[in-house]
Design an enzyme around this catalytic site. Sequence first.
Site, short mmCIF file in Angstrom:
data_model
loop_
_atom_site.label_atom_id
_atom_site.label_comp_id
_atom_site.label_asym_id
_atom_site.label_seq_id
_atom_site.Cartn_x
_atom_site.Cartn_y
_atom_site.Cartn_z
N ASP A 108 71.39 -21.95 -3.39
CA ASP A 108 72.61 -22.35 -4.08
C ASP A 108 72.30 -23.04 -5.41
OD1 ASP A 108 71.46 -24.50 -2.72
OD2 ASP A 108 73.35 -25.58 -2.55
N GLU A 109 71.17 -22.68 -6.02
CA GLU A 109 70.77 -23.31 -7.28
C GLU A 109 70.74 -22.28 -8.40
OE1 GLU A 109 67.77 -26.78 -8.26
OE2 GLU A 109 66.70 -24.93 -7.83
#
Length: 221
Positions: A108-109
């Site tokens: 999720d980066e």
Amino acid sequence: MNLILQALPVAAPTIGWAVHALFLVRRLRTARTDPLTGLMCRDEFTSRALRAIRRPHTAVLLLDLNGFKQINDTHGHAVGDQVIAAVGHRLAAWCASRGGFAARLGGDEFTALVRLAPDADLDAELTYGLSARISAPLDTGGVTLAPRASIGLCHTAHRPGAGLSELLRGADEAMYTAKRLGDHWRTAGPADVYPTVAGRRAGRPGAHLTLLVPARRRAAS
């Protein structure tokens, strides 16, 4: 008709090579692109960013979604994938309107590079611009979610002559500060704040930074 038949043996190899070249181009493009979001991958971003930071008014961003593990645990990985894809598309659209580009680093980066004047209104750009765009309601078919990200920004004007590693490190510290304080975003100052181990804040278990692009993965966001 005879001329066409005579030309076929000559044209066939040329057509074959053209098809093969197209196949290779598509494979190369796929290797450089994250299949879920359509954003570029880490290596492609690094290659482009190393050139782009030489231009004036450049800013590097790092984004990390908040509560993403809970989304996966509560609604399943299929919904989590929809969230990642939507955030990627929204980030790409925001970057494109500012002469920039974005990449998914993994999980999720995300990271991005855009053109922003040193005196730009960052509250307008990041709070009411990027953060609001990312947090717009997302209908996943079973539940409506509002993704939220912590954003860190490091501007080349604040660190003249800095390389990509230093800009990413500054954006990373700013992003962690935003996450710790519950803010939408934070911007890095002219120098790093925290003592680091291998380029990462000391005291954070398992944290590390690669030479050019952060590759940390955390158990929970």
